[in-house]
Design an enzyme around this catalytic site. Structure first.
Site, PDB file in Angstrom:
ATOM      1  N   TYR A  31     -17.729  -1.717 -16.301  1.00 29.10           N
ATOM      2  CA  TYR A  31     -17.052  -1.019 -15.194  1.00 29.10           C
ATOM      3  C   TYR A  31     -17.887   0.191 -14.767  1.00 29.10           C
ATOM      4  CZ  TYR A  31     -13.001   1.807 -13.406  1.00 29.10           C
ATOM      5  OH  TYR A  31     -12.113   2.575 -12.686  1.00 29.10           O
ATOM      6  N   HIS A  55      -3.562   1.942 -18.696  1.00 35.14           N
ATOM      7  CA  HIS A  55      -4.170   3.100 -19.351  1.00 35.14           C
ATOM      8  C   HIS A  55      -3.162   3.705 -20.326  1.00 35.14           C
ATOM      9  CE1 HIS A  55      -6.721   2.869 -15.670  1.00 35.14           C
ATOM     10  NE2 HIS A  55      -7.661   3.164 -16.545  1.00 35.14           N
ATOM     11  N   SER A  75     -15.402   6.870 -11.417  1.00 33.61           N
ATOM     12  CA  SER A  75     -14.610   7.205 -12.605  1.00 33.61           C
ATOM     13  C   SER A  75     -15.465   8.051 -13.549  1.00 33.61           C
ATOM     14  CB  SER A  75     -14.200   5.909 -13.308  1.00 33.61           C
ATOM     15  OG  SER A  75     -13.804   6.187 -14.620  1.00 33.61           O
ATOM     16  N   SER A  76     -14.809   8.870 -14.360  1.00 34.85           N
ATOM     17  CA  SER A  76     -15.541   9.747 -15.294  1.00 34.85           C
ATOM     18  C   SER A  76     -16.330   8.948 -16.336  1.00 34.85           C
ATOM     19  CB  SER A  76     -14.578  10.699 -15.995  1.00 34.85           C
ATOM     20  OG  SER A  76     -13.590   9.967 -16.693  1.00 34.85           O
ATOM     21  N   CYS A  77     -16.023   7.651 -16.482  1.00 34.63           N
ATOM     22  CA  CYS A  77     -16.752   6.856 -17.483  1.00 34.63           C
ATOM     23  C   CYS A  77     -18.190   6.551 -17.056  1.00 34.63           C
ATOM     24  CB  CYS A  77     -16.002   5.579 -17.830  1.00 34.63           C
ATOM     25  SG  CYS A  77     -15.963   4.412 -16.478  1.00 34.63           S
ATOM     26  N   LYS A 122     -19.551   1.102 -11.122  1.00 33.96           N
ATOM     27  CA  LYS A 122     -19.262   2.365 -10.412  1.00 33.96           C
ATOM     28  C   LYS A 122     -20.547   3.152 -10.130  1.00 33.96           C
ATOM     29  CE  LYS A 122     -14.707   2.258 -10.092  1.00 33.96           C
ATOM     30  NZ  LYS A 122     -14.069   2.175  -8.785  1.00 33.96           N
TER      31      LYS A 122
HETATM   32  N1  LIG Z   1      -6.202   4.799 -12.677  1.00 38.16           N
HETATM   33  C1  LIG Z   1      -7.095   5.602 -13.209  1.00 38.16           C
HETATM   34  O1  LIG Z   1      -6.871   6.216 -14.269  1.00 38.16           O
HETATM   35  C2  LIG Z   1      -8.413   5.821 -12.536  1.00 38.16           C
HETATM   36  C3  LIG Z   1      -8.755   5.178 -11.355  1.00 38.16           C
HETATM   37  N2  LIG Z   1      -9.994   5.419 -10.795  1.00 38.16           N
HETATM   38  C4  LIG Z   1     -10.412   4.750  -9.567  1.00 38.16           C
HETATM   39  O2  LIG Z   1      -9.487   5.013  -8.520  1.00 38.16           O
HETATM   40  C5  LIG Z   1      -9.394   3.889  -7.638  1.00 38.16           C
HETATM   41  C6  LIG Z   1      -7.953   3.444  -7.510  1.00 38.16           C
HETATM   42  O3  LIG Z   1      -7.440   3.088  -8.789  1.00 38.16           O
HETATM   43  P1  LIG Z   1      -5.876   2.792  -9.011  1.00 38.16           P
HETATM   44  O4  LIG Z   1      -5.120   3.175  -7.807  1.00 38.16           O
HETATM   45  O5  LIG Z   1      -5.539   3.352 -10.324  1.00 38.16           O
HETATM   46  O6  LIG Z   1      -5.889   1.210  -9.161  1.00 38.16           O
HETATM   47  P2  LIG Z   1      -4.731   0.156  -8.820  1.00 38.16           P
HETATM   48  O7  LIG Z   1      -4.970  -1.015  -9.721  1.00 38.16           O
HETATM   49  O8  LIG Z   1      -3.403   0.800  -8.825  1.00 38.16           O
HETATM   50  O9  LIG Z   1      -5.062  -0.255  -7.319  1.00 38.16           O
HETATM   51  C7  LIG Z   1      -6.219  -0.955  -6.996  1.00 38.16           C
HETATM   52  C8  LIG Z   1      -6.046  -1.607  -5.651  1.00 38.16           C
HETATM   53  O10 LIG Z   1      -7.230  -2.364  -5.397  1.00 38.16           O
HETATM   54  C9  LIG Z   1      -6.860  -3.504  -4.660  1.00 38.16           C
HETATM   55  N3  LIG Z   1      -7.768  -4.608  -4.969  1.00 38.16           N
HETATM   56  C10 LIG Z   1      -8.245  -5.023  -6.168  1.00 38.16           C
HETATM   57  N4  LIG Z   1      -9.010  -6.122  -6.022  1.00 38.16           N
HETATM   58  C11 LIG Z   1      -9.013  -6.416  -4.680  1.00 38.16           C
HETATM   59  C12 LIG Z   1      -9.600  -7.438  -3.908  1.00 38.16           C
HETATM   60  N5  LIG Z   1     -10.372  -8.388  -4.457  1.00 38.16           N
HETATM   61  N6  LIG Z   1      -9.375  -7.437  -2.576  1.00 38.16           N
HETATM   62  C13 LIG Z   1      -8.586  -6.500  -1.999  1.00 38.16           C
HETATM   63  N7  LIG Z   1      -8.016  -5.492  -2.686  1.00 38.16           N
HETATM   64  C14 LIG Z   1      -8.219  -5.457  -4.018  1.00 38.16           C
HETATM   65  C15 LIG Z   1      -5.459  -3.897  -5.113  1.00 38.16           C
HETATM   66  O11 LIG Z   1      -4.805  -4.448  -3.979  1.00 38.16           O
HETATM   67  P3  LIG Z   1      -3.452  -5.332  -4.020  1.00 38.16           P
HETATM   68  O12 LIG Z   1      -2.409  -4.416  -4.593  1.00 38.16           O
HETATM   69  O13 LIG Z   1      -3.198  -5.677  -2.618  1.00 38.16           O
HETATM   70  O14 LIG Z   1      -3.739  -6.498  -4.916  1.00 38.16           O
HETATM   71  C16 LIG Z   1      -4.867  -2.572  -5.576  1.00 38.16           C
HETATM   72  O15 LIG Z   1      -3.921  -2.079  -4.658  1.00 38.16           O
HETATM   73  C17 LIG Z   1     -10.319   2.817  -8.223  1.00 38.16           C
HETATM   74  O16 LIG Z   1     -11.570   2.905  -7.619  1.00 38.16           O
HETATM   75  C18 LIG Z   1     -10.434   3.228  -9.672  1.00 38.16           C
HETATM   76  O17 LIG Z   1     -11.640   2.773 -10.239  1.00 38.16           O
HETATM   77  C19 LIG Z   1     -10.882   6.278 -11.360  1.00 38.16           C
HETATM   78  C20 LIG Z   1     -10.585   6.932 -12.519  1.00 38.16           C
HETATM   79  C21 LIG Z   1      -9.332   6.770 -13.193  1.00 38.16           C
HETATM   80  C1  LIG Z   2      -9.900   5.933 -16.706  1.00 38.83           C
HETATM   81  C2  LIG Z   2     -10.727   5.270 -17.773  1.00 38.83           C
HETATM   82  O1  LIG Z   2      -9.921   4.442 -18.590  1.00 38.83           O
HETATM   83  C3  LIG Z   2     -10.581   3.658 -19.577  1.00 38.83           C
HETATM   84  O2  LIG Z   2     -11.035   4.474 -20.627  1.00 38.83           O
HETATM   85  P1  LIG Z   2     -10.107   5.204 -21.650  1.00 38.83           P
HETATM   86  O3  LIG Z   2      -9.885   6.598 -21.233  1.00 38.83           O
HETATM   87  O4  LIG Z   2     -10.685   5.034 -23.011  1.00 38.83           O
HETATM   88  O5  LIG Z   2      -8.765   4.335 -21.490  1.00 38.83           O
HETATM   89  P2  LIG Z   2      -7.264   4.315 -21.957  1.00 38.83           P
HETATM   90  O6  LIG Z   2      -6.454   5.204 -21.105  1.00 38.83           O
HETATM   91  O7  LIG Z   2      -6.880   2.884 -21.997  1.00 38.83           O
HETATM   92  O8  LIG Z   2      -7.264   4.866 -23.466  1.00 38.83           O
HETATM   93  C4  LIG Z   2      -7.458   6.211 -23.808  1.00 38.83           C
HETATM   94  C5  LIG Z   2      -7.284   6.415 -25.290  1.00 38.83           C
HETATM   95  O9  LIG Z   2      -5.899   6.193 -25.631  1.00 38.83           O
HETATM   96  C6  LIG Z   2      -5.802   5.344 -26.757  1.00 38.83           C
HETATM   97  N1  LIG Z   2      -4.489   4.668 -26.776  1.00 38.83           N
HETATM   98  C7  LIG Z   2      -3.523   4.869 -27.705  1.00 38.83           C
HETATM   99  N2  LIG Z   2      -2.483   4.073 -27.492  1.00 38.83           N
HETATM  100  C8  LIG Z   2      -2.783   3.355 -26.350  1.00 38.83           C
HETATM  101  C9  LIG Z   2      -2.055   2.371 -25.637  1.00 38.83           C
HETATM  102  O10 LIG Z   2      -0.941   1.974 -25.984  1.00 38.83           O
HETATM  103  N3  LIG Z   2      -2.664   1.864 -24.531  1.00 38.83           N
HETATM  104  C10 LIG Z   2      -3.901   2.298 -24.104  1.00 38.83           C
HETATM  105  N4  LIG Z   2      -4.431   1.768 -22.974  1.00 38.83           N
HETATM  106  N5  LIG Z   2      -4.620   3.226 -24.804  1.00 38.83           N
HETATM  107  C11 LIG Z   2      -4.054   3.740 -25.911  1.00 38.83           C
HETATM  108  C12 LIG Z   2      -7.009   4.441 -26.625  1.00 38.83           C
HETATM  109  O11 LIG Z   2      -7.315   3.780 -27.847  1.00 38.83           O
HETATM  110  C13 LIG Z   2      -8.078   5.443 -26.189  1.00 38.83           C
HETATM  111  O12 LIG Z   2      -8.556   6.151 -27.305  1.00 38.83           O
HETATM  112  C14 LIG Z   2     -11.829   3.001 -19.086  1.00 38.83           C
HETATM  113  O13 LIG Z   2     -11.910   1.740 -19.706  1.00 38.83           O
HETATM  114  C15 LIG Z   2     -11.993   3.086 -17.657  1.00 38.83           C
HETATM  115  O14 LIG Z   2     -11.042   2.303 -16.980  1.00 38.83           O
HETATM  116  C16 LIG Z   2     -11.841   4.479 -17.192  1.00 38.83           C
HETATM  117  O15 LIG Z   2     -12.607   4.977 -16.410  1.00 38.83           O
END
Ligand SMILES: NC(=O)C1=CN([C@@H]2O[C@H](COP(=O)(O)OP(=O)(O)OC[C@H]3O[C@@H](n4cnc5c(N)ncnc54)[C@H](OP(=O)(O)O)[C@@H]3O)[C@@H](O)[C@H]2O)C=CC1
Ligand SMILES: C[C@H]1O[C@H](OP(=O)(O)OP(=O)(O)OC[C@H]2O[C@@H](n3cnc4c(=O)[nH]c(N)nc43)[C@H](O)[C@@H]2O)[C@@H](O)[C@@H](O)C1=O
Length: 316
Positions: free
Chosen positions: A137, A180, A108-110, A141
């Site tokens: 987190y 998010h 992740s970009s974080c 990563k």
């Molecule tokens: N969403 C975002 O904005 C971002 C996501 N990423 C990365 O991308 C990847 C995918 O994220 P995303 O699709 O959004 O996440 P989701 O939460 O949608 O999916 C995560 C998946 O991980 C599986 N999982 C979690 N814990 C376990 C476990 N203990 N055993 C088996 N499976 C598990 C879940 O399976 P099940 O459904 O079967 O429970 C789920 O399907 C991650 O590595 C995340 O860090 C990176 C940057 C941004």
């Molecule tokens: C992908 C990235 O996602 C996470 O980082 P983040 O970008 O800060 O996450 P976010 O999407 O939840 O928020 C983005 C911005 O948006 C604002 N904001 C406003 N209103 C709402 C709101 O209603 N919900 C949420 N969640 N945020 C809100 C919030 O306050 C912040 O300023 C990491 O922890 C980590 O998981 C990671 O890698």
């Protein structure tokens, strides 16, 4: 890559994993395998090794993780650190032990320092301190990136890490406590519109900047990494464009048709001020995103409306 290569997609039911599965199927891959967390808990080291040795995947795509927005990350530091390390350690170490030659790790970009110069280049990793709301987190990563880098260096295997910017799209998490920002806004604006255009409360100041990539474009980047042996250990994946959270709110308000007032809750954290990715490495290799933000929000809103009955209230 042969179309019958046995590819295990960890997290295949999640937002990214399901998009990768769909994309690979469309491209004619015939030997995809996945397990839900109920069938295979990736935190269980023995079970993961046993699964690899029984199923013998040739490639692993790791899209499984404990994932959440700013508040979930801030409230559950231990789970975000420990579960992510357990999941990825088991997937990566067992892959090495099982002789799996190719592994794609999603970070992740974080992972980059909170105040790193913008746009974020891959070489800024570990040059300064992290953003406190998600350092747990991020540290997990970073250890995943380093484990894959170490395997490349010591064993010359094709283990590569992709660092996505903030992702969104179909199959996103719309739970307001753990999601998010983008799916949270879609849900909040839609529900407020249905409630006589009531006020929408958003978090923080609205001034932080974020970059958003539609999940199908992310899936294409994963497929690119699958089909090509990438020369380096770490690649940023994004659009190269960002906007303020306030601008994002206005765009989503327009797409959903909400006509009320936006209130900003200053008690909630802003997080990192900006994290725009430098994506020149992936662009130079030939990958580029296709879906622009407005188009992606429209697709996501359509999917949200089609699936509105299915959203669970609490994810964590
Ligand atoms: N969403 C975002 O904005 C971002 C996501 N990423 C990365 O991308 C990847 C995918 O994220 P995303 O699709 O959004 O996440 P989701 O939460 O949608 O999916 C995560 C998946 O991980 C599986 N999982 C979690 N814990 C376990 C476990 N203990 N055993 C088996 N499976 C598990 C879940 O399976 P099940 O459904 O079967 O429970 C789920 O399907 C991650 O590595 C995340 O860090 C990176 C940057 C941004
Ligand atoms: C992908 C990235 O996602 C996470 O980082 P983040 O970008 O800060 O996450 P976010 O999407 O939840 O928020 C983005 C911005 O948006 C604002 N904001 C406003 N209103 C709402 C709101 O209603 N919900 C949420 N969640 N945020 C809100 C919030 O306050 C912040 O300023 C990491 O922890 C980590 O998981 C990671 O890698």
């Amino acid at each position: 890559m042969k179309k019958d290569t046995k590819i295990y997609i960890a997290g295949h039911r999640g937002m990214v994993g399901s998009a990768v599965w769909r994309t690979l199927e469309k491209k004619g891959y015939t030997n995809l395998i996945g397990r839900s967390s109920k069938d295979l808990d990736l935190k269980n080291q023995e079970a993961v090794l046993d699964f690899y040795q029984t199923e013998k995947p040739e490639v692993v795509i790791d899209a499984a993780a404990k994932v959440g927005g700013i508040l979930a990350n801030n409230n559950f530091p231990y789970q975000f650190l420990m579960e992510n390390m357990q999941i990825q350690n088991n997937l990566i170490d067992s892959a090495l032990k099982s002789g799996i030659e190719k592994f794609i790790f999603l970070g992740s970009s974080c992972i980059y320092p909170k105040f790193a110069p913008q746009p974020l280049k891959e070489e800024y990793l570990l040059t300064d301190s992290l953003e406190p709301t998600n350092e747990w987190y991020a540290i997990a990563k970073i250890t995943g990136v380093k484990a894959c880098e170490a395997i490349r260096k010591q064993f010359q295997k094709d283990y590569v890490s992709l660092m996505p910017t903030n992702l969104y799209g179909t199959h996103d998490n719309f739970d307001l406590k753990s999601s998010h920002v983008l799916p949270a806004m879609i849900r909040k604006f839609h529900e407020a519109k249905m409630n006589n255009n009531s006020d929408v409360t958003l978090w923080g100041s609205g001034t932080p900047m974020r970059e958003f990539l539609f999940v199908d474009d992310m899936a294409e980047a994963v497929v690119y990494a699958l089909e090509n042996e990438l020369p380096e250990y770490l690649y940023n994946i994004g659009t190269g464009e960002d906007l303020t959270i306030k601008e994002l709110a206005e765009t989503i308000q327009e797409v959903t048709g909400h006509q009320g007032t936006i209130v900003w809750d200053a008690d909630k954290p802003d997080g990192t001020p900006r994290k725009l990715m430098d994506i020149s490495k992936m662009h130079n290799l030939g990958w580029k995103h296709k879906v622009d933000l407005k188009q992606g929000i429209e697709k996501t809103y359509t999917w949200f409306l089609e699936n509105i009955e299915n959203f669970k209230e609490v994810k964590l």
